[in-house]
Design a protein around this motif. Structure first.
Motif, PDB file in Angstrom:
ATOM      1  N   VAL A  31      44.944  90.467  41.672  1.00 51.41           N
ATOM      2  CA  VAL A  31      45.304  91.054  42.726  1.00 51.41           C
ATOM      3  C   VAL A  31      44.219  92.503  42.329  1.00 51.41           C
ATOM      4  N   LEU A  78      46.059  90.103  46.211  1.00 57.80           N
ATOM      5  CA  LEU A  78      47.454  90.923  46.359  1.00 57.80           C
ATOM      6  C   LEU A  78      46.082  92.439  46.462  1.00 57.80           C
ATOM      7  N   VAL A  80      46.562  97.022  46.790  1.00 57.49           N
ATOM      8  CA  VAL A  80      47.401  97.648  46.366  1.00 57.49           C
ATOM      9  C   VAL A  80      46.508  99.247  46.596  1.00 57.49           C
ATOM     10  N   THR A 100      54.277  91.164  54.767  1.00 60.15           N
ATOM     11  CA  THR A 100      54.459  91.658  53.324  1.00 60.15           C
ATOM     12  C   THR A 100      54.579  93.199  52.718  1.00 60.15           C
ATOM     13  N   ILE A 221      51.493  98.510  49.177  1.00 61.53           N
ATOM     14  CA  ILE A 221      50.975  96.282  48.586  1.00 61.53           C
ATOM     15  C   ILE A 221      51.490  95.701  50.040  1.00 61.53           C
ATOM     16  N   ARG A 223      50.128  91.197  50.653  1.00 66.90           N
ATOM     17  CA  ARG A 223      49.399  89.738  50.240  1.00 66.90           C
ATOM     18  C   ARG A 223      48.379  89.892  51.696  1.00 66.90           C
ATOM     19  N   GLU A 233      51.853  86.116  45.883  1.00 63.69           N
ATOM     20  CA  GLU A 233      53.953  86.525  46.498  1.00 63.69           C
ATOM     21  C   GLU A 233      54.748  87.149  45.173  1.00 63.69           C
ATOM     22  N   ARG A 236      53.942  89.847  44.206  1.00 62.35           N
ATOM     23  CA  ARG A 236      54.067  90.942  45.392  1.00 62.35           C
ATOM     24  C   ARG A 236      55.883  91.221  45.194  1.00 62.35           C
ATOM     25  N   ARG A 237      56.460  90.478  45.019  1.00 65.32           N
ATOM     26  CA  ARG A 237      57.690  90.408  45.345  1.00 65.32           C
ATOM     27  C   ARG A 237      57.971  91.546  44.343  1.00 65.32           C
TER      28      ARG A 237
END
Length: 256
Positions: A31, A78, A80, A100, A221, A223, A233, A236-237
């Motif tokens: 990330v 990811l 952010v 996403t 944020i 993907r 993923e 992320r969720r």
């Protein structure tokens, strides 16, 4: 001989089970996160790991630096960002999965001083604000490319004091570096996010910028398109779920 064969078969079975278990868990996602998310994202990674997932590997830096790494082909799952602009930049180059993308956090912009300082800052008194912030070095993240610096510059321009203050700005590589200058006493004031000030015991908030003085401080944020790790993923969720947002709220972020 039979006994040794039995031990060998058992060992092979255990090895196979271990490999299968590791394969089912998967590799940890990477990330890339804005520097202002250090404490909150670290806590989120810890919470995710406690649920039995591989703990995400997190790289913190200015959103601008991270976006450039992605554009240069750095492998990650990811991203952010501390603003929408750098996410927009990656989107325009086809480097994120658009479906996403979620803007899930927001923040406030504040002026901080060393905790022992007795200084008082009035945002409403523009002439006094200009005199105070121009009296010594003002620590800010890079005002050209780093989100915190750009928000800060926008606020000072809106208040009509940027021209007086800008010659005295010490530009740091990211918002945490700007915070560190104030913590060490190298600058009497700094402009950082409210969550940065909250994370430090060495500074205190002496003024809060009106929300209308700068663009909304929004954290998206997404993907990355190059990601092939399913754990990215999944994480992320989790981050954008009610549980994930509640975790960030505990660190002072506004959630959406």
């Amino acid at each position: 001989m039979v006994r040794w064969l039995s031990i060998l078969v058992t060992a092979m079975a255990l090895t196979a089970a271990t490999i299968a278990s590791a394969a089912s868990i998967g590799a940890p996602p990477l990330v890339l996160a804005a520097a202002s998310l250090q404490e909150s994202m670290t806590a989120a990674a810890d919470a995710w790991a406690r649920q039995g997932h591989p703990r995400p590997v997190i790289s913190f830096a200015a959103s601008s630096a991270l976006a450039r790494q992605v554009a240069a082909g750095a492998p990650a799952d990811l991203f952010v960002s501390a603003d929408e602009a750098w996410m927009d930049d990656l989107a325009q180059h086809g480097l994120i999965v658009p479906s996403t993308r979620v803007s899930f956090l927001h923040n406030r912009l504040v002026v901080v001083a060393p905790v022992a300082s007795r200084a008082r800052v009035s945002i409403g008194d523009r002439s006094a604000l200009a005199r105070l912030l121009a009296a010594g070095p003002l620590a800010m993240a890079d005002t050209e490319v780093v989100p915190a610096g750009r928000y800060g510059r926008a606020a000072l321009e809106k208040l009509g004091v940027w021209d007086a203050v800008s010659p005295h700005v010490v530009r740091a590589e990211n918002v945490r570096s700007a915070l560190a200058l104030v913590e060490r006493g190298a600058a009497p004031f700094g402009i950082v996010y409210a969550t940065d000030a909250r994370a430090s015991k060495a500074v205190r908030v002496v003024a809060v910028f009106p929300a209308a003085s700068h663009p909304p401080i929004s954290y998206p944020i997404a993907r990355l398109k190059a990601s092939t790790n399913p754990e990215g993923e999944r994480f992320r969720r989790f981050l954008v779920s009610p549980a994930g947002r509640a975790l960030f709220a505990r660190f002072g972020f506004g959630v959406r």
